[in-house]
Structure formats: structure tokens, C-alpha cells
Design a protein around this motif. Structure first.
Motif, PDB file in Angstrom:
ATOM      1  N   GLY A   1       0.940  -1.079  -0.103  1.00  0.00           N
ATOM      2  CA  GLY A   1      -0.012  -0.137   0.014  1.00  0.00           C
ATOM      3  C   GLY A   1       0.923   1.329   0.065  1.00  0.00           C
ATOM      4  N   ASN A   2       0.363   2.402   0.685  1.00  0.00           N
ATOM      5  CA  ASN A   2       1.244   3.512   0.866  1.00  0.00           C
ATOM      6  C   ASN A   2       2.449   3.279   1.746  1.00  0.00           C
ATOM      7  N   ARG A   3       3.009   2.213   2.060  1.00  0.00           N
ATOM      8  CA  ARG A   3       4.309   1.887   3.051  1.00  0.00           C
ATOM      9  C   ARG A   3       5.205   1.795   1.907  1.00  0.00           C
ATOM     10  N   ILE A   4       5.243   1.895   0.655  1.00  0.00           N
ATOM     11  CA  ILE A   4       6.036   1.556  -0.397  1.00  0.00           C
ATOM     12  C   ILE A   4       7.219   2.609  -0.365  1.00  0.00           C
ATOM     13  N   ARG A   5       6.886   3.723   0.382  1.00  0.00           N
ATOM     14  CA  ARG A   5       7.785   4.983   0.122  1.00  0.00           C
ATOM     15  C   ARG A   5       9.252   4.597   0.477  1.00  0.00           C
ATOM     16  N   PRO A   6       9.685   3.859   1.336  1.00  0.00           N
ATOM     17  CA  PRO A   6      11.270   3.384   1.573  1.00  0.00           C
ATOM     18  C   PRO A   6      11.787   2.694   0.387  1.00  0.00           C
ATOM     19  N   LEU A   7      11.021   1.994  -0.475  1.00  0.00           N
ATOM     20  CA  LEU A   7      11.540   1.531  -1.847  1.00  0.00           C
ATOM     21  C   LEU A   7      11.531   2.595  -2.887  1.00  0.00           C
ATOM     22  N   LEU A   8      10.764   3.665  -2.642  1.00  0.00           N
ATOM     23  CA  LEU A   8      10.933   4.587  -3.625  1.00  0.00           C
ATOM     24  C   LEU A   8      12.177   5.659  -3.388  1.00  0.00           C
ATOM     25  N   THR A   9      12.353   5.800  -1.976  1.00  0.00           N
ATOM     26  CA  THR A   9      13.286   6.633  -1.498  1.00  0.00           C
ATOM     27  C   THR A   9      14.649   5.935  -1.612  1.00  0.00           C
ATOM     28  N   ASP A  10      14.961   4.729  -1.181  1.00  0.00           N
ATOM     29  CA  ASP A  10      16.275   4.056  -1.589  1.00  0.00           C
ATOM     30  C   ASP A  10      16.188   2.996  -2.575  1.00  0.00           C
TER      31      ASP A  10
ATOM     32  N   ALA B   1      -1.664  -7.750  -3.562  1.00  0.00           N
ATOM     33  CA  ALA B   1      -1.143  -8.565  -4.498  1.00  0.00           C
ATOM     34  C   ALA B   1      -0.520  -7.875  -5.590  1.00  0.00           C
ATOM     35  N   ALA B   2      -1.123  -6.762  -5.926  1.00  0.00           N
ATOM     36  CA  ALA B   2      -0.822  -5.737  -6.944  1.00  0.00           C
ATOM     37  C   ALA B   2       0.734  -5.347  -6.699  1.00  0.00           C
ATOM     38  N   LEU B   3       1.454  -5.489  -5.466  1.00  0.00           N
ATOM     39  CA  LEU B   3       2.649  -5.154  -5.214  1.00  0.00           C
ATOM     40  C   LEU B   3       3.847  -5.408  -6.023  1.00  0.00           C
ATOM     41  N   ALA B   4       3.552  -6.864  -6.572  1.00  0.00           N
ATOM     42  CA  ALA B   4       4.407  -7.301  -7.275  1.00  0.00           C
ATOM     43  C   ALA B   4       4.522  -6.774  -8.771  1.00  0.00           C
ATOM     44  N   SER B   5       3.525  -6.265  -9.300  1.00  0.00           N
ATOM     45  CA  SER B   5       3.428  -5.433 -10.563  1.00  0.00           C
ATOM     46  C   SER B   5       4.083  -4.089 -10.295  1.00  0.00           C
ATOM     47  N   VAL B   6       3.697  -3.503  -9.153  1.00  0.00           N
ATOM     48  CA  VAL B   6       4.300  -2.209  -8.890  1.00  0.00           C
ATOM     49  C   VAL B   6       5.788  -2.221  -8.952  1.00  0.00           C
ATOM     50  N   VAL B   7       6.425  -3.176  -8.158  1.00  0.00           N
ATOM     51  CA  VAL B   7       7.681  -3.538  -7.885  1.00  0.00           C
ATOM     52  C   VAL B   7       8.561  -3.677  -9.301  1.00  0.00           C
ATOM     53  N   SER B   8       7.768  -4.537 -10.085  1.00  0.00           N
ATOM     54  CA  SER B   8       8.236  -4.873 -11.600  1.00  0.00           C
ATOM     55  C   SER B   8       8.540  -3.720 -12.494  1.00  0.00           C
ATOM     56  N   GLY B   9       7.604  -2.733 -12.237  1.00  0.00           N
ATOM     57  CA  GLY B   9       7.720  -1.288 -13.045  1.00  0.00           C
ATOM     58  C   GLY B   9       8.743  -0.458 -12.352  1.00  0.00           C
ATOM     59  N   LEU B  10       9.438  -0.602 -11.241  1.00  0.00           N
ATOM     60  CA  LEU B  10      10.645   0.150 -10.709  1.00  0.00           C
ATOM     61  C   LEU B  10      12.042  -0.392 -10.991  1.00  0.00           C
ATOM     62  N   THR B  11      11.952  -1.741 -11.373  1.00  0.00           N
ATOM     63  CA  THR B  11      13.369  -2.193 -11.611  1.00  0.00           C
ATOM     64  C   THR B  11      13.352  -3.234 -12.873  1.00  0.00           C
ATOM     65  N   GLU B  12      14.579  -3.647 -13.139  1.00  0.00           N
ATOM     66  CA  GLU B  12      14.776  -4.555 -14.246  1.00  0.00           C
ATOM     67  C   GLU B  12      15.071  -5.903 -13.696  1.00  0.00           C
ATOM     68  N   VAL B  13      15.248  -6.000 -12.538  1.00  0.00           N
ATOM     69  CA  VAL B  13      15.470  -7.171 -11.767  1.00  0.00           C
ATOM     70  C   VAL B  13      14.333  -8.211 -11.923  1.00  0.00           C
ATOM     71  N   PRO B  14      14.592  -9.460 -12.072  1.00  0.00           N
ATOM     72  CA  PRO B  14      13.505 -10.345 -12.195  1.00  0.00           C
ATOM     73  C   PRO B  14      12.631 -10.580 -10.761  1.00  0.00           C
ATOM     74  N   VAL B  15      11.521 -10.705 -10.960  1.00  0.00           N
ATOM     75  CA  VAL B  15      10.729 -10.700  -9.905  1.00  0.00           C
ATOM     76  C   VAL B  15       9.861 -12.125  -9.716  1.00  0.00           C
ATOM     77  N   VAL B  16      10.010 -12.552  -8.478  1.00  0.00           N
ATOM     78  CA  VAL B  16       9.224 -13.865  -8.258  1.00  0.00           C
ATOM     79  C   VAL B  16       7.874 -13.453  -7.145  1.00  0.00           C
ATOM     80  N   ALA B  17       6.612 -13.685  -7.571  1.00  0.00           N
ATOM     81  CA  ALA B  17       5.508 -13.121  -6.862  1.00  0.00           C
ATOM     82  C   ALA B  17       5.100 -14.355  -6.114  1.00  0.00           C
ATOM     83  N   VAL B  18       4.820 -14.287  -4.758  1.00  0.00           N
ATOM     84  CA  VAL B  18       4.483 -15.362  -4.100  1.00  0.00           C
ATOM     85  C   VAL B  18       2.911 -15.005  -3.506  1.00  0.00           C
TER      86      VAL B  18
END
Length: 943
Positions: free
Chosen positions: A844-853, A871-888
Motif C-alpha cells: 500500500g502506501n508503505r512503499i515509500r522506503p523502496l521509492l526513497t532508496d 497482491a498488486a505489489l509485485a506489478s508495482v515493483v516490476s515497474g520500478l526495476t529490471e531485476v527479475p521478480v518472483v511473486a508469491v
């Protein structure tokens, strides 16, 4: 001579100051004791214990002689009747020659007694400390505390009593020795004016006898136990009556009454338990009389105590006589007959003073002072009052309170120190073999290597140990492990250290030893184990060992050295077992003579080890046996040789075993077949090359780096290049390690059995247990000790060697409800061989640490995103990095509408974000393995 009948006879003589009688009895004891060993070997435990008790009683005899002469144990003059004007004794000066007649009261003989008593006390204390039996040690310490009290060394007596109390575990089983020790300690505490503590320990003694009575099955067993219970009840009744008298003297008649009533009941019970004619009957009658006096039943007390006084005088028990006279004097004074009471109280005072009974002396002084005050005879009351006040200076309430607190603190400190020592032993000692464990071996090896030493390391494994367990059972298998450990210790030097590594594997640290010397020593040990008579343990199958040896070189660390030794151990296993294989410490290759000769599948006897000790000089060589093709054949495994033109690889300037851990180029690997004796066939030039190392080899185990593989069977000459006639290449199956062991729905015993099977089939991989209960995790850690890596939050454990971390995995957890699955994924990735960075609560809105660092998203090789409600967190993270993402997807935290996690799964599967793979619901295990494989492969690629 532990506490028993003879001990009681000597103790009774000492208590009554019949010192010559005690010395005669001790002389008889000395004649029955076994002589001390002529050499430096320790005496047997029972003989050592008997000598310790005899020395203790003789030391008490000497202290009592010193007390009569007016000196303490250390030769200091006693204030009461001592020759202060002559100063302390010279314990280091010359004493009379043996046999020389000396005056028994002379300072020379007193000095001799003091010096001998000190020596006896020290030797006895050392013997007690060497005992494994805590109860025997406590009994000896309680007796030593009594000796210190006789010598007026109150602080030393307190130390002995505290240590004795700390050894008396509440879980000790009932026994006569336990009752004796508790009663002795209670008497010491009473003399130290710690009456509440004395009551506690004497009550415990009475409770122990009650348990023993309940456990006695027959009348013949119950008789001695009843007598013991009667004695314990008598002593408890005496303490209760004494406490009641103290309260009564202080004006607390109401508070004293319950103590007197308890004393009366205990005395009556003791009289019913003690057999007629036993000396303890008189003690119980005296205590009964004291209780009756306290309860105001003076007529009954007078009648009872008068008969006891007459009987006590006939048995010459001065302590008993003093107690009876004191009780009778009290009864007479309180019943209105002060003149008759005066005589009895004066007799009690004289006996108590003469025989060193301080509590009875103070009670007699107080009674005499009160009696003459009631008669208005101040002239006679004053001396008694002065003496009483002088004695009371040693037992003021403030000091008594401080001692109670001090006793508790010292006892607690000793128990803490003992518990810490036990924890240290548990941390570094294997509970089955009592050898140092893996944790100790690793620390010791690190210490040796850090100092620049170049020790040799031998890894020892029992061959086919599972067959021994299956044939004879696990208890016999445990006995075999203990016996092998002892044989290893017996065959090593004092400077070598044998440790149990895990399971049926041991390691031996040999400081300042070359690999050749270690090989000779290990070959000697291997033969001793093979020649040992194992039938005594009920083992019908032969017990044999395989040994791998490596010597440290400059630049080696613990892991590298162990990997080298463990590698040649597996060479020994593949070569047929029951042999010693060493790795050269100079060239870091297998020794040329490491492959043994085989005859019909059996290992030919190797030449005898050259023992550097003189005892090995008579060993003759064994004739070499003609080589015959083995059935089945044994594969020869060799290492890639180092270049001849240089001593070291340029890329490994520090030396060591590192070249063995580097995978060689594919052209260096070749496949060859063993020559068949008598065949004139040249190897085929069309042999296919051996399979090169796979990128997955370091994860799942492939062909060993630097090794060449040969055919499994000698074949006939190849005619033509037909594929059907091509030689069979013995390529081992690609092992992926054991499957995950799920703890859900399995008992602890089932999980332990599966872990053992996995470790046996795949020793190079850890056996991973997930979703385990707390009891299962504890059982795993207990059975496998230092081999277990555990994570309580993940409810998971890994048993076995964990690979060195390669690559980096990040685990992101959306909310607290997803934490267990995230912890599982992180743990599995870590034990698969990657570094793991975990960040919780970023949904949710606690994703700010990932955006900051952004380094949390970019400085990793793979990301695992665990989410349920978010569950949408995996899609959001994928849009912020080129690193492969494994969603669980998880089933936690979504309420009834989650459909068991299917909504989160569908959300992740229907995402259009690239670079995302989806695991099944709540499967942190698969996600962790997948991410670790990606990270390790990515990190191994050239940059």
C-alpha cells in the motif's frame, strides 16, 4: 568409608570428645584401606572416596585435639582458654622426629597436629572435588564445614556450607546418604545461627525419608527406613523446640506455641518409628520433654527427662546429657523448684562448655541468669548475664540477617557458575561420545590457522554405518560410535584432538603434522579398528573406517582445509572404503599411492604404517599382491596436475587448496578406461569427452571439478565406430538434492527419519525442513547439533552443509500477515546459497522506503515479492526495476472473500507487468529456490 555404621561410631566418639577411642577406630580403618598407587596413576574412585572420608574424620580428630590445646586449625590461639600470651603456632618450624616422646600439650605437637590437619583437609577436599557424584561431594563439604566451625573459622564454614547446598539438587533420588547430608548441613546452618535455613533443610530431610518409606516394598526394607525417618524427625523436632524457646524468651508465647506443638508431634512420631534399644530413642525422648516444657506440661516433662538423665549418664553421651539436664532444669524452674533446677542447669552448662556446644551453652546461661534473677540473687546472676551477653555478640539479629542474605547470594552465584560451566560443556561437547563437537572443532581449527600453524586434518567416516544400525539397532549403533571415538582417542597423541563432526563422521586435528605422518597414524588407527572385537557389542557386520587427510598450506582457511580433506574422504569411499587417502600438502594433489590394490573386490592389506614411536619398529612389510581385475571395478579419481614449470598458480599466489575448488577448462577433462590385464587392446581414440561442468553443478551437485571419469566396466575391443558399440560412459546422474521435507501433518519422529534418509542419500546438500513445529525444530537441533541452521520465524531448518553465499536476493513482504511465507522464502534462499536482504511491511502506501532508496530494488540479482491483500505489489515493483521478480500469493489477511488465496493468485497471473513469474499459493519454498538459482547464476556470469 562413606557415611555408614563405622562412620557413625567414629562421629559419635568425636562428638563426645572421646578422642582416643576415635583414634583407635580410625587406626582400624587405615588398615583396611587399599594402599595408594605407587606411580602417578589415580586411585580407583571408590578407594579414593574411602580415603577422603578417612582423612576428613582424622582431620576432625586433630582439630579437636587442637581445640583442647587452645588453638585453631591454622594454629591461632583461641580466645576462650587459649594460650594467647605465647602467640600463634609455627606451622613451618621443625617438629619432633618420628617416635620421639613429646608432651601432648606442647606447642611442638600442636604445630604438628595443625600442619597434618591442614594437609588432610586439602587432600580430602581434592578427592571430593574429583568425584562425579554431587551427593558425595556435598556430604564431604558439610563435614568440612563442621571442621571449620570447630576451629572458629566462621567464614570458611559458610563457604563450605554454601557449596554443599548448591550441590543438593531437589531432583536427587531418596537415599540414606541424602538424608545424612541434609541433616548435617542443617546442623551446620543452625550453628551458624541461620535457623530458618536449618529448618528448611531438615524439613527436606524429613520429606526425603517419607518418600523412602512410601517406596519401601517389604518389611525388611521398611525397618531401616523407619529408623532413618525417626532420626530425621527427632532432629527436626529439636530445631522446632529450639525456635520455640527463642520466641518464648523474647516474649512471644503465642508465636512459640505452634513450634512446640509441632516438636511434640514429631517426637511422638519418631518414638513410634525408632526400634527399641536404639540410642536415638533417648534423643527423641529429650526432644519430647523439651516440647512438653514449652507447652506447660511440666509434670510429664519432669518424669520423662529424669529417666533420660539417668540413661544418658550410663551411655556416656555428653551432648545428650547436656540436652537432658537443660530440659529438666527448665521444667523444674518453671514448675516452681528453682533450687533443684540450679544443679541441673549448672551441669548442663559445664557439659556444653566442655564439649563445644555453643547453642546449649547460651541456653543454659540464660536459664541460670533468669533463675537467680527470680531468686533476687544478683551476685550470682551477674556472671551468668555477662557470659551470656558475650556469647550473644556473635549472633545479633543484624548479623544473622546479613548472613541469611549472604548465604542466598553465594548459593545463587555458585549455582549460576555451575550452570554456566554446564552450558559451556554442552556447547562444546557431543552428548553421545563426550568428545568435543563440531562447534569446538571449527573454533579450534580457526585458532590454529590464525596463528600461522599448518596442521593436518583427518576426516573419518564409519563405512556402511546404516547397515550396522539396521542389523543391530540404534542403541548398538550408539555403542559403536562411542567405541570408535575411544579407539580414535587411544590411537592419537596427547596433542591431537578427536572431535565428533556429525552422525558417523569424526575429525582429528593434528597440530604440527605433515600429511605423510598423519597418514601413517591414521593407517595404524584404521587397522586397530578393523582388528577390534566388535562381537562384544553384539555387532556381527565388520566395522571399518575410511579416512581423508589434508595438510594446511599458507593461505588456507577452515572451510578450504575441510573441503580438501572431505574430498579425498569421498575418493576413499569411491575406491572401495576401508582405507586412508591423503592429499599432498606440497602439490595439493592426491598422493600417487593413494589408490589401493584390490583383489576380488576386497582391499589388499597396505604396507604397515611407520610408527614414529619405538613400539612400531618391529612391524614388518606386507608383500605386494599381484593386481587382478576387480569385480566390480573401482574407478580411479585423480586431480588435475599443476604445471610442472611453476610451483604455484599465478592466480593463487597464496597457495592452499584453492586450485582444487576451481573448475578446469573443458579440454582438460578426459575419459579413459582402465587397462584389462592380458588384453592387447589400445584405448579407443573415438571416446567421447566427459560431460563438462554444468552451471547448476555448484547448486545441485554435478561432476567434481578437476576429475576424470572412466568407464564403469572393462569392455571388449571396439570394432568400428558404430554407435551401438560405442563405449559406455559412466556419467553420474545429475542429483538435485533431497526434496523439501514438509513438517505439516508429520510427527517429529517422521521428520527426523526423513532427514536422516536425506542426509544419507545426499550428504553434500542440506536437508531442508519447512512448516515444522517448535518441538520438531528443537529435536532437529538436539540430534544434529552444529549441523543445523534454524529460523524460528520461518518454522524451518536446514540440516547439513550450507553453501557459501553467491549472489543476492531481496525478499519484500507486503504486510504482517504475509510474514511467515516471506520468512520461509528468505530462509530457503539463504540455505540454497545466496545472500538475502529482507524488507517487511511495504504494501500500500508503505512503499515509500523502496521509492526513497532504490538500492533495495537494484542491488540484488532477484526479488521475491510476498503479498496477499496487496497482491498488486509485485506489478508495482516490476515497474520500478529490471531485476527479475518472483511473486508469491498468500492466503493470509484477506478474510472470507480471498477464496484461500486464489484472488491474490489471479491478480498476479493477470498482471501485464513484464519480468514477473508467479509461484503457487503460500509456496515460499519454491520461490526461495528459484530466486537463489537465478541469483547464483547471474552472479557467476562474467561482468
Amino acid at each position: 568409608m562413606p557415611p555408614g555404621l563405622l562412620h557413625q561410631q567414629v562421629s559419635s566418639a568425636l562428638a563426645n570428645w572421646q578422642l582416643d577411642t576415635a583414634e583407635t577406630l580410625l587406626g582400624e580403618i587405615d588398615g583396611e584401606l587399599p594402599p595408594a598407587p605407587a606411580d602417578d596413576r589415580p586411585a580407583p574412585p571408590l578407594a579414593s572416596l574411602a580415603r577422603a572420608w578417612a582423612d576428613t574424620l582424622r582431620a576432625e580428630l586433630l582439630v579437636r585435639r587442637l581445640r583442647r590445646a587452645g588453638y585453631s586449625l591454622l594454629g591461632d590461639p583461641l580466645v576462650e582458654g587459649g594460650p594467647e600470651q605465647e602467640g600463634p603456632l609455627d606451622l613451618h618450624g621443625p617438629v619432633g622426629a618420628p617416635g620421639e616422646a613429646v608432651d601432648r600439650d606442647s606447642r611442638s605437637e600442636s604445630a604438628m597436629h595443625a600442619a597434618l590437619a591442614i594437609s588432610l583437609v586439602r587432600s580430602a577436599r581434592a578427592a571430593f572435588d574429583a568425584q562425579d557424584d554431587d551427593l558425595q561431594r556435598a556430604a564431604g563439604l558439610a563435614r568440612h564445614a563442621r571442621i571449620e566451625l570447630l576451629s572458629r573459622r566462621v567464614d570458611a564454614a559458610m563457604d563450605e556450607a554454601v557449596e554443599a547446598a548448591s550441590l543438593l539438587d531437589p531432583a536427587l533420588p531418596p537415599s540414606p546418604l541424602l538424608v545424612h547430608t541434609l541433616s548435617s548441613l542443617a546442623a551446620v546452618l543452625a550453628d551458624l545461627e541461620l535457623m530458618p535455613l536449618a529448618l528448611d533443610y531438615q524439613r527436606r530431610a524429613a520429606d526425603v525419608t517419607a518418600e523412602a518409606i512410601g517406596a519401601a516394598g517389604t518389611d525388611s526394607e521398611a525397618g531401616p527406613v523407619d529408623a532413618l525417618a525417626g532420626e530425621a524427625a527427632t532432629r527436626l523436632a529439636a530445631l522446632c523446640a529450639e525456635v520455640g524457646e527463642g520466641l518464648l524468651d523474647d516474649g512471644g508465647a503465642d508465636a512459640a506455641a505452634p513450634h512446640f506443638a509441632e516438636a511434640r508431634d514429631l517426637a511422638v512420631r519418631a518414638l513410634g518409628q525408632l526400634p527399641p534399644g536404639l540410642p536415638g530413642m533417648l534423643d527423641a525422648q529429650v526432644v519430647h520433654g523439651w516440647a512438653l516444657v514449652g507447652l506447660g506440661e511440666h509434670a510429664a516433662a519432669r518424669s520423662l527427662l529424669t529417666s533420660v538423665v539417668s540413661a544418658a549418664a550410663s551411655v556416656e553421651d555428653r551432648a545428650l546429657l547436656a540436652s537432658a539436664e537443660l530440659g529438666l532444669g527448665r521444667a523444674l524452674r518453671r514448675s516452681g523448684d528453682p533450687r533443684a533446677a540450679d544443679d541441673h542447669l549448672a551441669t548442663a552448662l559445664a557439659n556444653a562448655t566442655e564439649h563445644g556446644l555453643p547453642r546449649l551453652r547460651r541456653a543454659a546461661l540464660r536459664e541460670l541468669c533468669t533463675l537467680h534473677a527470680e531468686l533476687d540473687d544478683a551476685a550470682r546472676a551477674l556472671p551468668y548475664l555477662q557470659a551470656y551477653l558475650a556469647d550473644e555478640l556473635d549472633r545479633v539479629d543484624e548479623r544473622r540477617t546479613r548472613w541469611v542474605e549472604l548465604f542466598g547470594r553465594r548459593k545463587s552465584l555458585l549455582e549460576t557458575e555451575r550452570a554456566a560451566g554446564q552450558l559451556r560443556r554442552q556447547a562444546y561437547e557431543d552428548p553421545l561420545t563426550h568428545l568435543p563437537n563440531r562447534r569446538y572443532a571449527e573454533a579450534r581449527l580457526d585458532g590454529l590457522l590464525s596463528t600461522g600453524a599448518v596442521p593436518a586434518l583427518a576426516v573419518v567416516d564409519i563405512d556402511r554405518f546404516k547397515a550396522i544400525n539396521d542389523a543391530a539397532g540404534h542403541p548398538t549403533g550408539d555403542a559403536v560410535l562411542r567405541a570408535v571415538g575411544q579407539l580414535l582417542v587411544d590411537g592419537c597423541r596427547d596433542t591431537d584432538e578427536v572431535c565428533r563432526w556429525a552422525g558417523d563422521e569424526f575429525v582429528i586435528l593434528l597440530p604440527d603434522t605433515t600429511s605423510e605422518q598423519a597418514e601413517r597414524a591414521m593407517e595404524r588407527i584404521r587397522r586397530s579398528i578393523a582388528a577390534h572385537d566388535w562381537s562384544a557389542l553384539g555387532v556381527e557386520v565388520p566395522v571399518r573406517i575410511s579416512v581423508g587427510i589434508a595438510q594446511a598450506a599458507r593461505g588456507d582457511d577452515r572451510r578450504t582445509l575441510f573441503a580438501a580433506a572431505d574430498g579425498v574422504l569421498y575418493d576413499a569411499k569411491r575406491a572401495g572404503r576401508d582405507r586412508v587417502v591423503r592429499l599432498s600438502g606440497v602439490t595439493q594433489t592426491r598422493a600417487a599411492d593413494a589408490a589401493p590394490t584390490t583383489i576380488d573386490g576386497q582391499v589388499a592389506e597396505a604396507p604397515p604404517a611407520i610408527d614414529p614411536s619405538p613400539a612400531a619398529d618391529d612391524a614388518g612389510p606386507v608383500e605386494a599382491t599381484e593386481h587382478v581385475p576387480a569385480s566390480p571395478p573401482v574407478r580411479d579419481v585423480t586431480a588435475s596436475p599443476l604445471p610442472e614449470e611453476q610451483d604455484e598458480q599465478p592466480e593463487d599466489a597464496t597457495g592452499g587448496f584453492a586450485p582444487l575448488l576451481i573448475e578446469p577448462a573443458a579440454e582438460e577433462l578426459a575419459v579413459h578406461e582402465p587397462a584389462v590385464e592380458g588384453a592387447d587392446v589400445e584405448p579407443s581414440a573415438a571416446e567421447p569427452p566427459a560431460r563438462t561442468g554444468s552451471p547448476l553443478d555448484e547448486l545441485v551437485g554435478g561432476p567434481s571439478a578437476g576429475r576424470r571419469l572412466e568407464s564403469a566396466e572393462p569392455t571388449a575391443p571396439v570394432v568400428g565406430p558404430s554407435p551401438s558399440s560405442a563405449p559406455m560412459i559412466d556419467v553420474p546422474a545429475l542429483t538435485t538434492g533431497p526434496d523439501v521435507i514438509w513438517g505439516t501433518g508429520r510427527s517429529t519422529e517422521q521428520v527426523l527419519a526423513l532427514v536422516r534418509e536425506a542426509r544419507r542419500d545426499h550428504p553434500q546438500h542440506p536437508a531442508v525442513v519447512v512448516r515444522a513445529s517448535a518441538d520438531t525444530l528443537v529435536a532437529l537441533a538436539t540430534e544434529h547439533d552444529a549441523y543445523t541452521t534454524m529460523d524460528a520465524a520461518a518454522m524451518s531448518a536446514a540440516v547439513g552443509p550450507v553453501p557459501e553465499p553467491v549472489g543476492r536476493v531481496g525478499v519484500l513482504c507486503a504486510s504482517s500477515g504475509d510474514t511467515p511465507i516471506a520468512a520461509e522464502a528468505a530462509f530457503v534462499a539463504r540455505v540454497t546459497g545466496t545472500e538475502v536482504v529482507r524488507v517487511d511491511d511495504v504494501g500500500g502506501n508503505r512503499i515509500r522506503p523502496l521509492l526513497t532508496d532504490r538500492s533495495l530494488l537494484t542491488d540484488v540479482d532477484c526479488l521475491v515479492v510476498v503479498a496477499g491483500l496487496d497482491a498488486a505489489l509485485a506489478s508495482v515493483v516490476s515497474g520500478l526495476t529490471e531485476v527479475p521478480v518472483v511473486a508469491v500469493p498468500t492466503s493470509a489477511g484477506q478474510g472470507a472473500s480471498s477464496f484461500g488465496g486464489f484472488s491474490a493468485l489471479l491478480t498476479m497471473l493477470n498482471s501485464a507487468a513484464p519480468g514477473v513469474v508467479v509461484s503457487n499459493i503460500d509456496n515460499g519454498w519454491s520461490a526461495g529456490v528459484f530466486a537463489a538459482r537465478i541469483a547464483r547464476r547471474t552472479a557467476s556470469l562474467p561482468s
